[in-house]
Design a protein around this motif. Structure first.
Motif, PDB file in Angstrom:
ATOM      1  N   HIS A 153      38.072  43.960  38.778  1.00  0.00           N
ATOM      2  CA  HIS A 153      37.882  43.446  40.140  1.00  0.00           C
ATOM      3  C   HIS A 153      37.374  41.996  40.149  1.00  0.00           C
ATOM      4  O   HIS A 153      37.711  41.224  41.030  1.00  0.00           O
ATOM      5  CB  HIS A 153      36.956  44.358  40.960  1.00  0.00           C
ATOM      6  N   ASP A 154      36.575  41.619  39.145  1.00  0.00           N
ATOM      7  CA  ASP A 154      36.033  40.245  39.096  1.00  0.00           C
ATOM      8  C   ASP A 154      36.709  39.389  38.013  1.00  0.00           C
ATOM      9  O   ASP A 154      36.099  38.423  37.537  1.00  0.00           O
ATOM     10  CB  ASP A 154      34.515  40.300  38.822  1.00  0.00           C
TER      11      ASP A 154
ATOM     12  N   ASP B  26      31.336  48.347  43.629  1.00  0.00           N
ATOM     13  CA  ASP B  26      30.782  47.005  43.441  1.00  0.00           C
ATOM     14  C   ASP B  26      29.428  46.876  44.158  1.00  0.00           C
ATOM     15  O   ASP B  26      28.514  46.219  43.679  1.00  0.00           O
ATOM     16  CB  ASP B  26      31.791  45.992  44.008  1.00  0.00           C
TER      17      ASP B  26
ATOM     18  N   HIS C 271      28.739  43.740  34.220  1.00  0.00           N
ATOM     19  CA  HIS C 271      28.765  44.187  35.624  1.00  0.00           C
ATOM     20  C   HIS C 271      30.085  44.920  35.897  1.00  0.00           C
ATOM     21  O   HIS C 271      30.100  45.980  36.528  1.00  0.00           O
ATOM     22  CB  HIS C 271      28.598  42.982  36.567  1.00  0.00           C
TER      23      HIS C 271
ATOM     24  N   ARG D   4      22.348  47.163  40.887  1.00  0.00           N
ATOM     25  CA  ARG D   4      22.042  46.625  42.227  1.00  0.00           C
ATOM     26  C   ARG D   4      20.674  47.154  42.665  1.00  0.00           C
ATOM     27  O   ARG D   4      20.390  48.357  42.501  1.00  0.00           O
ATOM     28  CB  ARG D   4      23.087  47.063  43.253  1.00  0.00           C
TER      29      ARG D   4
HETATM   30 FE   LIG Z   1      31.701  42.471  41.369  1.00  0.00          FE
END
Ligand SMILES: [Fe+2]
Ligand SMILES: [Fe+2]
Length: 192
Positions: free
Chosen positions: A48-49, A126, A19, A132
């Motif tokens: 970011h994660d 994101d 992701h 998504r």
């Molecule tokens: Fe994320």
């Protein structure tokens, strides 16, 4: 970059790292579209994660080890912790020193008042990365490349509505982020 991605898989597992790579690629596209720094978008997107750990007690422990002050909303919606914790982990374990990148990681879940261009790029990357598939994602994708602020308002409105429908708390930074963008639009439409 290869080392960074290897370390990322080690920390958050393959699925979340995949992701992250999709977010990285989307962030790079947005950065080049909006003439923003591509390298910063690549690193912020990839990381970011980086603190998206599954275990609540581990999230809380690490946040307390770094001295992060958690507000009530973060303690209850504990998934939000991976934003501010991610900025600390990116600095401590991945050696990132750039404040703009660290802020984009810190605010990628809640947003914040007066977001930087990099904050906006990571937030939207994101939200729209290719896997998504929620209803409305196509419109979000189109808006993101047409009018970044409009796409953020769309994403934040949807997020806030979902939180209300499920009776969850809304983080104040999300409200501030959304109100800032909406009032900017309203002021500009007044032609003052
Ligand atoms: Fe994320
Ligand atoms: Fe996240």
């Amino acid at each position: 970059m290869d080392n960074l991605l290897e370390l990322l898989v080690e920390r958050i597992g393959e699925k979340r790292a995949e992701h992250s790579i999709r977010v990285m690629d989307t962030a790079v596209k947005l950065a080049s579209h909006y003439s923003s720094d591509i390298n910063k978008a690549r690193i912020a997107g990839a990381l970011h994660d980086c603190a998206k750990y599954r275990d609540k007690s581990y999230l809380l422990k690490r946040a307390s080890d770094f001295g992060i002050i958690l507000d009530k909303t973060m303690i209850i919606n504990y998934q939000l912790i991976h934003g501010p914790l991610g900025a600390k982990v990116a600095e401590d374990e991945f050696g990132i020193e750039d404040e703009e990148i660290l802020d984009a990681i810190r605010y990628h879940t809640t947003g914040r008042e007066n977001m930087s261009l990099l904050d906006k790029i990571v937030y939207m990357a994101d939200y729209i990365e290719p896997s998504r598939n929620f209803s409305g994602v196509e419109l979000a994708r189109q808006l993101a490349f047409k009018d970044l602020d409009e796409s953020l308002i769309y994403a934040m409105n949807n997020t806030i509505l979902d939180l209300i429908k499920t009776n969850k708390l809304i983080h104040l930074d999300t409200i501030k982020a959304r109100n800032y963008l909406v009032s900017k639009k309203l002021y500009s439409s007044l032609n003052l």
